[in-house]
Design an enzyme around this catalytic site. Structure first.
Site, short mmCIF file in Angstrom:
data_model
loop_
_atom_site.label_atom_id
_atom_site.label_comp_id
_atom_site.label_asym_id
_atom_site.label_seq_id
_atom_site.Cartn_x
_atom_site.Cartn_y
_atom_site.Cartn_z
N GLY A 167 -2.27 9.74 0.06
CA GLY A 167 -1.18 8.75 0.00
C GLY A 167 -1.67 7.36 0.38
O GLY A 167 -1.26 6.35 -0.22
N ASP A 168 -2.56 7.30 1.38
CA ASP A 168 -3.14 6.00 1.79
C ASP A 168 -3.99 5.42 0.66
O ASP A 168 -4.00 4.21 0.43
CB ASP A 168 -4.00 6.16 3.05
CG ASP A 168 -3.22 6.73 4.23
OD1 ASP A 168 -1.99 6.55 4.25
OD2 ASP A 168 -3.85 7.35 5.11
N ALA A 169 -4.71 6.30 -0.03
CA ALA A 169 -5.56 5.86 -1.15
C ALA A 169 -4.70 5.34 -2.30
O ALA A 169 -5.02 4.31 -2.91
CB ALA A 169 -6.45 7.01 -1.62
#
Length: 342
Positions: free
Chosen positions: A294-296
Site C-alpha cells: 500500500g505504501d508503494a
C-alpha cells in the site's frame, strides 16, 4: 537546506525496520505469536526491548528506512530521482537515526528530521518465520514531532509542489498536519492523506474530521474504508466502497478518494463519478512479501502527481510500483532503477 528544494514533501512517523529470520523458539522466548503486531515502550522495562539489540547480531538482518510515509517517500524517490522528495519526522540522536539517514540518502530522499535528545529513534522488528512475520514496534521519538519544526524549514514547504501525510501521524501531531494542509489549500497545492490503518478512523475520528476538509486526495484500502463507515455511522446499505468514498468526498468539487483492495480493482470516486481500475496481473510465484504494498502504491501515485500526470496514470504507476515492491523483501524497491511502462 540551501540549494535543495524537494517538489514533494511527506510527513510521517520514521521507524528503522529490522528484518531477520527467527526460529519458533526465539518467538516463544518472548511470548510472541507467529503473526503478532505489538507496541512496546522503552520506559516500561518490557523485556521485548532486548529484541532490537539482539537482532543487530543476526546473520541475515536487513535494515529498511521504515514507517509508512517514509516507505512512500522512498517509493516516490525511486521514480523521481535524487532530492525531489523531502521527508519530515522525528527521530532520536542515536545509531538508529544514523542508519535511517544512510537509507534515505541511498534512496535519494531529503531527510528533514527533528532530533530528540532524550528519546530513542522508533524501531520496528519484523521477525520472519516461514510465511509469517511477527512485528514488535517501539514508536519512540516518532511520537514527539512538533509543528515548530515545520516553521524551521518553511522555505522547503513553500517551494514544494504537493504534500503527502500518513494517517498514523494523526496520532502524533494533528497540528502539524493542519499547518501543512492549510498552506496547501491557500496556495492551491494538492494535499494527500492516507488513512493508513483501520484504527485511525476508529480511534482518531476527531483529528481525521479536522483534516479531511483540506484534502485533495484521500487514499485507503478496503479495511480502512469499512472502519470509516463504522466510525462515521454510515447505514448498512451505504457501506460499499463507492458509497463510503462518496461520504468522504462530501460536497467537495475537487476531492478524490482512491481505495485499493489487494488484487481486486482500485476504486476511485470524485464529483465526476466513480471509476474502477483493474490491478496489474502478477504471477503468484513472483510474490515475495506483500508488506508495504500500500505504501508503494502511494509512492507511485505521488510520483505521477508530482510529474503532473493525469489521475489514470497515477493509479497505474501506483499499481506498477506496488507490483515491483511485493517482489522484494519488506517495503523495498529493486536495487536497479526500472522505468515505468504504461
Amino acid at each position: 537546506m540551501s540549494g535543495v528544494s524537494p517538489q514533494l514533501v511527506c510527513l510521517g512517523n520514521p521507524l528503522l525496520d529490522y528484518q531477520a529470520t527467527v526460529s519458533p523458539e526465539y518467538l516463544k522466548k518472548y511470548g510472541l505469536k507467529a503473526d503478532d503486531a505489538i507496541l512496546v515502550d522503552a520506559k516500561s522495562g518490557d523485556p521485548k526491548m532486548a529484541i532490537f539489540e539482539e537482532m543487530l547480531g543476526f546473520d541475515d538482518v536487513k535494515f529498511v528506512a521504515g514507517g509508512a510515509a517514509q516507505n512512500t517517500a522512498r517509493g516516490a524517490a525511486y521514480v523521481l530521482g535524487r532530492n525531489q522528495v523531502g521527508y519530515f519526522g522525528s527521530v532520536g540522536e542515536d545509531k538508529y537515526s544514523e542508519r535511517l539517514l544512510q537509507e534515505n540518502n541511498a534512496a535519494g530522499v531529503v531527510s528533514l528530521y527533528q532530533f530528540q535528545k532524550e528519546i530513542g529513534t522508533g524501531k520496528c522488528a519484523a521477525m520472519i518465520n516461514g510465511h509469517y512475520r511477527s512485528m514488535v514496534t517501539d514508536l519512540g521519538a516518532a511520537n514527539h514531532f512538533t509543528p515548530d519544526h515545520l516553521d524551521r524549514h518553511w522555505d522547503v514547504v513553500e517551494k514544494a509542489k504537493l504534500f503527502y501525510v500518513g494517517g498514523f501521524h494523526l496520532t502524533v501531531s494533528p497540528e502539524a498536519i493542519l499547518k501543512l494542509s492549510k498552506h496547501a489549500q491557500e496556495t492551491g497545492k494538492p494535499f494527500v492523506l492516507n488513512l493508513s490503518a483501520p484504527f485511525i478512523p476508529q480511534f482518531f475520528k476527531g483529528p481525521l474530521e479536522q483534516v479531511l476538509p483540506y484534502t485533495t486526495y484521500v487514499i485507503g484500502n478496503e479495511s480502512e474504508a469499512a472502519s470509516y463507515a463504522e466510525s462515521f455511522g454510515l447505514p448498512a446499505d451505504q457501506r460499499d466502497l463507492v458509497s463510503i468514498a462518496k461520504h468522504i468526498v462530501g460536497d467537495s468539487k475537487d476531492r478524490t478518494v482512491v481505495f485499493t483492495q489487494g488484487l481486486d480493482p482500485t476504486v476511485v470516486y470524485s464529483a465526476q463519478g466513480a471509476k474502477s481500475y483493474p490491478v496489474r496481473p502478477l504471477e503468484s510465484s513472483k510474490i515475495v512479501d506483500t508488506n508495504g504494498a500500500g505504501d508503494a502504491f502511494a509512492g507511485g501515485f505521488m510520483a505521477a502527481l508530482t510529474q503532473g500526470k493525469p489521475l489514470e496514470t497515477a493509479i497505474d504507476m501506483g499499481q506498477w510500483l506496488a507490483a515491483l515492491s511485493i517482489q522484494e523483501v519488506g517495503p523495498s524497491y529493486p536495487k536497479s532503477k526500472l522505468e515505468y511502462q504504461a
